[in-house]
Design a protein around this motif. Structure first.
Motif, PDB file in Angstrom:
ATOM      1  N   GLU A   1     -59.993   7.057  52.917  1.00  0.00           N
ATOM      2  CA  GLU A   1     -58.582   7.048  52.506  1.00  0.00           C
ATOM      3  C   GLU A   1     -57.847   8.268  53.058  1.00  0.00           C
ATOM      4  O   GLU A   1     -56.668   8.168  53.436  1.00  0.00           O
ATOM      5  CB  GLU A   1     -58.456   7.004  50.985  1.00  0.00           C
TER       6      GLU A   1
ATOM      7  N   GLU B 256     -56.156  -0.098  61.016  1.00  0.00           N
ATOM      8  CA  GLU B 256     -56.939  -1.247  60.594  1.00  0.00           C
ATOM      9  C   GLU B 256     -58.419  -0.881  60.470  1.00  0.00           C
ATOM     10  O   GLU B 256     -58.889   0.082  61.080  1.00  0.00           O
ATOM     11  CB  GLU B 256     -56.778  -2.414  61.575  1.00  0.00           C
TER      12      GLU B 256
ATOM     13  N   LEU C  89     -60.113  -1.849  47.420  1.00  0.00           N
ATOM     14  CA  LEU C  89     -59.127  -2.519  48.270  1.00  0.00           C
ATOM     15  C   LEU C  89     -57.731  -1.955  47.984  1.00  0.00           C
ATOM     16  O   LEU C  89     -56.949  -1.698  48.915  1.00  0.00           O
ATOM     17  CB  LEU C  89     -59.172  -4.021  47.987  1.00  0.00           C
ATOM     18  N   LYS C  90     -57.426  -1.771  46.716  1.00  0.00           N
ATOM     19  CA  LYS C  90     -56.122  -1.226  46.316  1.00  0.00           C
ATOM     20  C   LYS C  90     -55.947   0.200  46.830  1.00  0.00           C
ATOM     21  O   LYS C  90     -54.863   0.567  47.309  1.00  0.00           O
ATOM     22  CB  LYS C  90     -56.018  -1.251  44.788  1.00  0.00           C
TER      23      LYS C  90
ATOM     24  N   TYR D 109     -55.149   0.189  50.519  1.00  0.00           N
ATOM     25  CA  TYR D 109     -53.776  -0.274  50.727  1.00  0.00           C
ATOM     26  C   TYR D 109     -52.784   0.841  50.394  1.00  0.00           C
ATOM     27  O   TYR D 109     -51.833   1.100  51.157  1.00  0.00           O
ATOM     28  CB  TYR D 109     -53.518  -1.502  49.852  1.00  0.00           C
ATOM     29  N   GLU D 110     -53.001   1.518  49.290  1.00  0.00           N
ATOM     30  CA  GLU D 110     -52.089   2.582  48.867  1.00  0.00           C
ATOM     31  C   GLU D 110     -52.161   3.794  49.788  1.00  0.00           C
ATOM     32  O   GLU D 110     -51.190   4.558  49.898  1.00  0.00           O
ATOM     33  CB  GLU D 110     -52.393   2.983  47.426  1.00  0.00           C
TER      34      GLU D 110
ATOM     35  N   ASP E  19     -52.978  -0.910  57.032  1.00  0.00           N
ATOM     36  CA  ASP E  19     -52.164  -2.086  57.340  1.00  0.00           C
ATOM     37  C   ASP E  19     -52.940  -3.387  57.179  1.00  0.00           C
ATOM     38  O   ASP E  19     -52.417  -4.361  56.653  1.00  0.00           O
ATOM     39  CB  ASP E  19     -51.621  -1.986  58.770  1.00  0.00           C
ATOM     40  N   THR E  20     -54.188  -3.392  57.655  1.00  0.00           N
ATOM     41  CA  THR E  20     -54.989  -4.623  57.605  1.00  0.00           C
ATOM     42  C   THR E  20     -56.465  -4.280  57.488  1.00  0.00           C
ATOM     43  O   THR E  20     -56.946  -3.346  58.138  1.00  0.00           O
ATOM     44  CB  THR E  20     -54.782  -5.477  58.878  1.00  0.00           C
TER      45      THR E  20
ATOM     46  N   ARG F 138     -58.726  -9.951  46.636  1.00  0.00           N
ATOM     47  CA  ARG F 138     -57.381  -9.549  47.077  1.00  0.00           C
ATOM     48  C   ARG F 138     -56.337  -9.886  46.008  1.00  0.00           C
ATOM     49  O   ARG F 138     -55.433  -9.085  45.726  1.00  0.00           O
ATOM     50  CB  ARG F 138     -57.039 -10.230  48.398  1.00  0.00           C
TER      51      ARG F 138
ATOM     52  N   LEU G 140     -52.525  -7.829  46.193  1.00  0.00           N
ATOM     53  CA  LEU G 140     -52.146  -7.423  47.543  1.00  0.00           C
ATOM     54  C   LEU G 140     -51.695  -8.634  48.356  1.00  0.00           C
ATOM     55  O   LEU G 140     -52.139  -9.762  48.099  1.00  0.00           O
ATOM     56  CB  LEU G 140     -53.331  -6.745  48.238  1.00  0.00           C
TER      57      LEU G 140
ATOM     58  N   PHE H 218     -52.602  -8.759  54.303  1.00  0.00           N
ATOM     59  CA  PHE H 218     -53.388  -7.523  54.329  1.00  0.00           C
ATOM     60  C   PHE H 218     -54.841  -7.769  54.719  1.00  0.00           C
ATOM     61  O   PHE H 218     -55.499  -6.906  55.264  1.00  0.00           O
ATOM     62  CB  PHE H 218     -53.326  -6.856  52.949  1.00  0.00           C
TER      63      PHE H 218
END
Length: 298
Positions: free
Chosen positions: A101, A117, A130-131, A134-135, A139-140, A159, A164, A168
């Motif tokens: 992250e 990605e 996963l969250k 994303y945060e 992007d993917t 997901r 999300l 994503f």
């Protein structure tokens, strides 16, 4: 005999589209559309078609790409106004990196117009993880499913639990079904016998080196966890090291005469050098526009 490309799935088409869209110039030279990072030195799986499963062929390590080195590389990319794709994939499982992250946040902080990605087997994913990805700005996430079609609903539910967007997550069939893995398995520059993983509708490679061009070094570059710059993600033996980003600048390596010499050879369909002489990847599915752009420069 050259193999056919039976498995051009949606993820391949998507990658080609991104490569075309991200083709930019700096100092009148085409910039790579993808910079791929091997951020970890290990994987949690032992797939039969992967060199990582054989300790005599691939040396596993718990070493990871440091955040300091990654930030140095990202700042070098800022100098060339990079806006392409930053991909965590290559020879390892990216989610083994404890600070992934942080890497995503560093990339998005300095290169907000770039795409970040991940390609993962998904084994270490949870809705919470996963969250967090994303945060952080991912992007993917591209998930290679190796176990079976039941994984489709499993990851889709994950997901949805994380709330999300559908865009994503990209799910890629890599499990064995109908005689194939949904992808043409390469020989990893001679480290495995790829012919045993081809189905009856694919041609068998009888002679190497292949006698055709390859677009990889025209549209992408690869960085190992220790900073080494490699020719492409198919050089699992890491035979050709172009420099090290602890001391070198990525742009200097990209435009250097060494890499240009390789490009000239490949543009002339000459693969008679290591590691390309033992590679059975066709290499012309993605990156045609970048190849054409470089043809005007070389």
């Amino acid at each position: 005999m050259i193999k056919t490309n039976r498995f051009i799935d949606k993820s391949t088409e998507r990658k080609d589209k991104i490569v075309k869209e991200k083709l930019k110039y700096f100092e009148n030279i085409p910039v790579f559309s993808i910079i791929e990072f091997n951020i970890a030195g290990n994987c949690n799986r032992n797939c039969s078609f992967c060199p990582v499963s054989n300790p005599e062929v691939y040396k596993r390590t718990n070493d990871n790409l440091s955040t300091d080195l990654f930030e140095k590389i990202v700042k070098d990319l800022v100098k060339i106004n990079y806006s392409g794709k930053i991909l965590f994939s290559a020879f390892s499982e990216p989610l083994l990196h404890k600070k992934i992250e942080d890497l995503i946040e560093i990339a998005k902080k300095h290169l907000p117009n770039s795409r970040v990605e991940i390609v993962s087997n998904g084994d270490l994913l949870t809705a919470k993880k996963l969250k967090k990805l994303y945060e952080a700005g991912l992007d993917t996430i591209n998930i290679s499913m190796y176990d079976g079609k039941e994984q489709i609903s499993y990851f889709q539910e994950m997901r949805k639990t994380a709330n999300l967007p559908e865009s994503f997550m990209v799910l890629r069939r890599r499990y064995f079904e109908n005689g194939n893995y949904g992808i043409t398995i390469s020989n990893r520059t001679g480290l495995i016998d790829s012919n045993q993983f081809r189905d009856s509708q694919e041609e068998v490679i009888l002679e190497l080196p292949l006698k055709n061009s390859c677009y990889y070094p025209f549209y992408m570059i690869l960085v190992d966890y220790n900073g080494d710059v490699l020719l492409c993600p198919h050089d699992w033996n890491k035979n050709l090291i172009l420099g090290n980003l602890k001391t070198d600048d990525i742009w200097d390596i990209w435009k250097d005469k060494t890499l240009n010499h390789i490009r000239k050879k490949l543009s002339n369909a000459d693969r008679n050098f290591v590691p390309c002489n033992s590679c059975d990847v066709l290499g012309t599915v993605i990156g045609k526009d970048s190849f054409n752009a470089w043809e005007k420069v070389l």
